[in-house]
Design a protein around this motif. Structure first.
Motif, short mmCIF file in Angstrom:
data_model
loop_
_atom_site.label_atom_id
_atom_site.label_comp_id
_atom_site.label_asym_id
_atom_site.label_seq_id
_atom_site.Cartn_x
_atom_site.Cartn_y
_atom_site.Cartn_z
N THR A 1 -14.72 -3.21 -4.07
CA THR A 1 -14.35 -4.58 -4.47
C THR A 1 -15.47 -5.55 -4.06
O THR A 1 -15.89 -6.39 -4.85
CB THR A 1 -13.02 -4.99 -3.79
N GLU B 1 5.50 -0.52 0.70
CA GLU B 1 4.04 -0.70 0.75
C GLU B 1 3.64 -1.56 1.95
O GLU B 1 2.68 -1.25 2.65
CB GLU B 1 3.54 -1.35 -0.56
N GLN B 2 4.40 -2.63 2.20
CA GLN B 2 4.12 -3.51 3.33
C GLN B 2 4.33 -2.78 4.65
O GLN B 2 3.55 -2.91 5.59
CB GLN B 2 5.01 -4.77 3.25
N LEU C 1 -2.27 -3.61 -7.50
CA LEU C 1 -3.64 -3.77 -7.02
C LEU C 1 -4.09 -5.22 -7.05
O LEU C 1 -4.94 -5.63 -6.27
CB LEU C 1 -4.59 -2.94 -7.90
N GLN D 1 -6.33 -11.07 -2.44
CA GLN D 1 -6.35 -11.35 -0.99
C GLN D 1 -7.77 -11.20 -0.43
O GLN D 1 -8.26 -12.07 0.29
CB GLN D 1 -5.43 -10.33 -0.32
N VAL E 1 -1.81 0.80 -3.79
CA VAL E 1 -2.08 -0.18 -2.75
C VAL E 1 -3.18 0.28 -1.81
O VAL E 1 -3.32 1.45 -1.53
CB VAL E 1 -0.78 -0.44 -1.97
N ASP E 2 -3.95 -0.69 -1.36
CA ASP E 2 -5.03 -0.39 -0.43
C ASP E 2 -4.52 -0.57 0.99
O ASP E 2 -4.39 -1.68 1.47
CB ASP E 2 -6.18 -1.38 -0.65
N PHE E 3 -4.19 0.54 1.65
CA PHE E 3 -3.76 0.39 3.04
C PHE E 3 -4.58 1.33 3.91
O PHE E 3 -4.86 2.45 3.56
CB PHE E 3 -2.26 0.67 3.21
N ARG F 1 1.45 -0.66 5.49
CA ARG F 1 0.35 -1.49 6.02
C ARG F 1 0.59 -1.87 7.48
O ARG F 1 -0.31 -1.88 8.29
CB ARG F 1 0.24 -2.78 5.19
N GLU G 1 -3.87 -7.16 -3.78
CA GLU G 1 -4.87 -6.72 -2.79
C GLU G 1 -6.24 -7.35 -3.09
O GLU G 1 -6.93 -7.83 -2.20
CB GLU G 1 -5.04 -5.19 -2.86
#
Length: 819
Positions: free
Chosen positions: A49, A308-309, A85, A91, A329-331, A312, A88
């Motif tokens: 990213t 998902e949260q 996505l 953010q 999701v990017d965790f 994280r 993420e």
């Protein structure tokens, strides 16, 4: 000079966070600042990213527009296939923009964007827009869209490998072809995980033969991501393996892995398997209550977002999930991955492995849990594939007339279009590079007059041709219905199974039932049923006394080996025959199975094609082992059954898995006749497939999607969706009209082309038949089922018996055959 300033500024920001940019990130920054287009090949969690947003965002600060009009509208677009996505990415971008005090606004436009937010975007677009292919087309359908986009300098297509082999990829190609014309200094970039055809992926993104392609680079993130693959090997090896227990028998081996890890994702291949594993862990180990959750596509959005949260926040010990978490999701915190059952493809396995140690430099740990012993061959093959980075190609779509019709209507709904200009743009895309003048004229006639057989109906004259030659939609109702229908994702329909005399039995997926002809017998809800007819969305049946029947399966369980996976599996299997080869721990563990297989039959070598026959109380079995995956085996089994029936009037029950397929009959199958008459010949493949699989019915079902995408069939308003049965009956009506009166209709022909190319994998089937022709056919007439045949023949019993009865029955069979 300014370029250097931008790079120094970016490096300083990295330094403040205690990071150092990777060489591939700096290479991408330089390439972008030097005006290049490109494709960045980088694994999940490697910082891709920042490789592209950093130079794009900083150049807005250092190269602002000279006039006020040059600073309005969107400056850069980030296209992502998944809504999850977008949060993420937004953010990370906002954090970066604030850290560098950049005065830029970041906005999201997806199906989840509120009406209030959309209205605000209409008044003033954000500088950086994160969106999906569907939402980008929706923006192209709004008035004065040129104003919104003319100052756009960059477009990034994220997860390009996911979009490539789909109609959403075609949508992206079309949007890019329009924006290339509108935006003066536009740079196009794609980000892709590793796929086999990276060069082709770049060509599809930038357009074949385009100046963008000539002025482009391919940047590979040479990050040696360490992936540690371990197999969970059962202590006692079943000599007659079956996949009925979905790996639950190894539950006790999984718990120590969960306990030793801070957090674990357990990937299953189907939603049903996901539910079964989740329940099994909780019922046997209740102490995990509150520490374990489930994530799959049928679970509501709020719960999915909560899960998902929780991952994280590191507040869950384990999540049992399906491919709903493949990308998503990017965790960072996930420590371990467990893959339950074969993932059917190398790319999917690598994608899932990358979810663990999801940070640059961290090792990924993935465990492979076989649902039956023979899947250990798959585990061994995957280990090799990870080492050799052998990954699949993604095949791009060609000539999707349904998507083209939707797109032209989108342009006509907004400000209208002139055909000469748009034709040039469309010809520049990969998907439509081969479109002819006649086909183009047909498409224009279709949107303005309806096709040849629909000319008398005003409702299909959606687009009007103005005096100056502009194609435009002037009807507000047409425009509104079109905007509601933009997109290419059409869900698969469920059909109701009912007795002819009344009585509801349940629901079955249409892709399975569409292949049956009236009179065919299939097993459903523990009964053998004869298909009487399919009427709209109802399957009308009557009880059958026939013993042989086809077994339905559901799309989720219908994942098949990729061709690369099939090649890897065969070469791994051939090692078992080679006394001099170094065997992996998985193949060593399978020694008792191979010994038993050799005793009853053979383990085939590289130049051999194995056929086994035996008799049980169910009838006469013939098992064939191409090792090509479910899709190919399903088509090959039907093809062979049809060809045998031409020589000998005989009816079959068909069963198949990824390793082989079975023809079961109540009379002896003459295998010598199969070999002597060259029934595996690729000659007349297309016409024989059409006859053997009821291709017209399959194409009719495929046409439902094409009818919806092209706008022939309206799915309904958001609060009043059209019922599936109305949808199906409308599209069937069109299909029948075109079949009877207009067989050269491009949408009608597309339905057949997609059936053969995508549903039946005709190309792979032809290659498999060619390979079999070069091999020596070895026919073993066995006394009883062999270890290789056991998973195939037990699969057929699954639909007839409850799971308890099935386990009992198979246990008895195992004891009987092991004598």
């Amino acid at each position: 000079m300014k370029h250097q300033k931008i790079i120094v500024e970016a490096e300083n920001w990295f330094k403040q966070h205690g990071w150092k940019p990777f060489p591939f990130q700096k290479e991408t920054w330089n390439a972008w600042l030097n005006g290049k287009h490109g494709l960045l090949n980088a694994p999940t969690g490697s910082g891709k990213t920042f490789a592209l947003w950093v130079p794009i965002a900083l150049s807005l600060k250092h190269y602002p527009g000279k006039t006020r009009s040059e600073n309005t509208g969107v400056k850069a677009i980030w296209i992502t296939p998944l809504r999850a996505l977008s949060l993420e990415i937004a953010q990370a971008t906002r954090e970066f923009a604030q850290g560098l005090e950049l005065d830029i606004e970041v906005g999201i436009r997806t199906g989840d964007t509120s009406q209030k937010e959309r209205a605000a975007q209409r008044r003033k677009m954000p500088d950086l827009l994160i969106t999906t292919p569907e939402s980008l087309h929706l923006l192209l359908s709004s008035k004065n869209y040129e104003k919104q986009f003319r100052n756009c300098r960059a477009i990034v297509a994220d997860e390009w490998h996911e979009l490539l082999g789909s109609k959403r990829g075609v949508q992206t190609e079309l949007a890019l072809s329009r924006l290339k014309t509108l935006c003066k200094d536009l740079r196009i970039w794609g980000i892709s995980a590793t796929i086999g055809n990276l060069e082709q992926a770049r060509e599809v993104l930038l357009g074949p033969g385009s100046t963008a392609l000539e002025n482009s680079v391919m940047i590979k993130a040479e990050l040696r991501k360490k992936i540690k693959v371990s197999s969970i090997i059962p202590e006692a090896m079943e000599k007659f393996p079956w996949r009925g227990h979905l790996g639950i028998h190894l539950l006790d081996e999984v718990i120590p892995i969960l306990k030793a890890s801070r957090s674990t994702l357990l990937f299953t291949n189907t939603r049903a398997q996901c539910e079964i594993w989740f329940q099994a862990i909780l019922s046997k180990y209740p102490e995990f209550a509150g520490e374990i959750a489930m994530h799959h596509g049928s679970i509501n959005k709020e719960t999915r977002l909560w899960v998902e949260q929780a991952i994280r926040n590191d507040s869950l010990k384990a999540v049992v999930c399906t491919s709903s978490l493949d990308l998503g999701v990017d965790f960072a915190p996930v420590e371990t991955i467990i893959q339950i059952g074969g993932p059917k493809g190398v790319a999917r396995f690598l994608q899932r492995a990358g979810r663990s140690g999801h940070q640059p430099g961290k090792e990924s740990k993935i465990w492979f849990l076989p649902t039956h012993a023979i899947e250990l061959i798959e585990a061994s093959a995957l280990k090799k594939a990870v080492k050799e980075k052998a990954v699949e190609d993604r095949t791009p779509y060609l000539l999707c007339f349904d998507v083209l019709i939707q797109y032209l209507t989108t342009l006509a709904v907004s400000d209208g279009f002139y055909p000469e200009e748009i034709y040039r743009e469309i010809r520049s895309t990969f998907c439509y590079q081969g479109i002819t003048e006649e086909e183009w004229q047909w498409v224009l006639n279709f949107i303005t007059m309806g096709s040849q057989s629909l000319r008398e109906y005003d409702e299909y004259r959606k687009v009007e041709v103005m005096e100056d030659g502009l194609f435009k939609v002037n009807n507000r109702g047409v425009a509104m219905r079109h905007r509601l229908s933009i997109g290419t994702i059409v869900s698969d329909a469920m059909l109701t199974v009912k007795y002819m005399k009344g009585g509801y039995l349940g629901q079955i997926e249409e892709w399975f039932i569409s292949k049956l002809q009236p009179g065919d017998v299939f097993t459903f809800a523990g009964r053998n049923l004869e298909l009487f007819r399919i009427k709209q969305m109802q399957v009308l049946v009557k009880r059958s006394k026939k013993k042989t029947a086809k077994v339905p399966s559901w799309m989720g369980g219908r994942m098949s080996f990729s061709s690369q996976m099939s090649d890897l599996l065969r070469s791994e299997l051939y090692l078992a025959n080679d006394p001099g080869s170094q065997l992996s721990p998985e193949l060593k563990a399978l020694a008792p199975v191979f010994e038993r297989q050799q005793r009853e039959s053979i383990v085939p070598g590289p130049g051999e094609f194995l056929i086994e026959t035996f008799k049980t109380r169910e009838g006469y079995h013939a098992i064939f082992y191409p090792f090509e995956g479910r899709f190919v085996h399903e088509a090959m089994a039907s093809l062979l059954a049809y060809r045998i029936s031409l020589l000998d009037p005989i009816s079959f029950s068909i069963a198949f898995n990824d390793y082989g397929f079975e023809l079961l009959s109540d009379q002896v199958i003459n295998i010598e006749q199969v070999i002597d008459n060259d029934l595996f010949s690729p000659s007349y493949l297309h016409s024989d497939l059409e006859k053997s699989l009821n291709a017209t019915e399959m194409a009719r079902r495929k046409f439902r999607d094409i009818g919806v995408i092209s706008g022939l069939v309206f799915q309904g308003y958001p609060d009043k969706q059209l019922k599936s049965k109305h949808l199906q009956s409308s599209s069937q009506l069109f299909f029948n009209v075109f079949r009877d009166f207009e067989q050269d209709n491009l949408l009608y022909l597309q339905a057949f082309r997609e059936t053969f190319e995508h549903s039946l994998e005709e190309g792979r089937l032809a290659q498999a038949l060619e390979r079999i022709r070069t091999q020596e056919v070895i026919w073993k007439n066995c006394e009883k089922p062999t270890p290789f045949s056991f998973p195939i023949i037990t699969d057929r019993l699954r639909e007839k018996l409850s799971s308890e009865k099935l386990s009992d029955r198979i246990r008895k069979m195992q004891i009987q055959f092991e004598k």
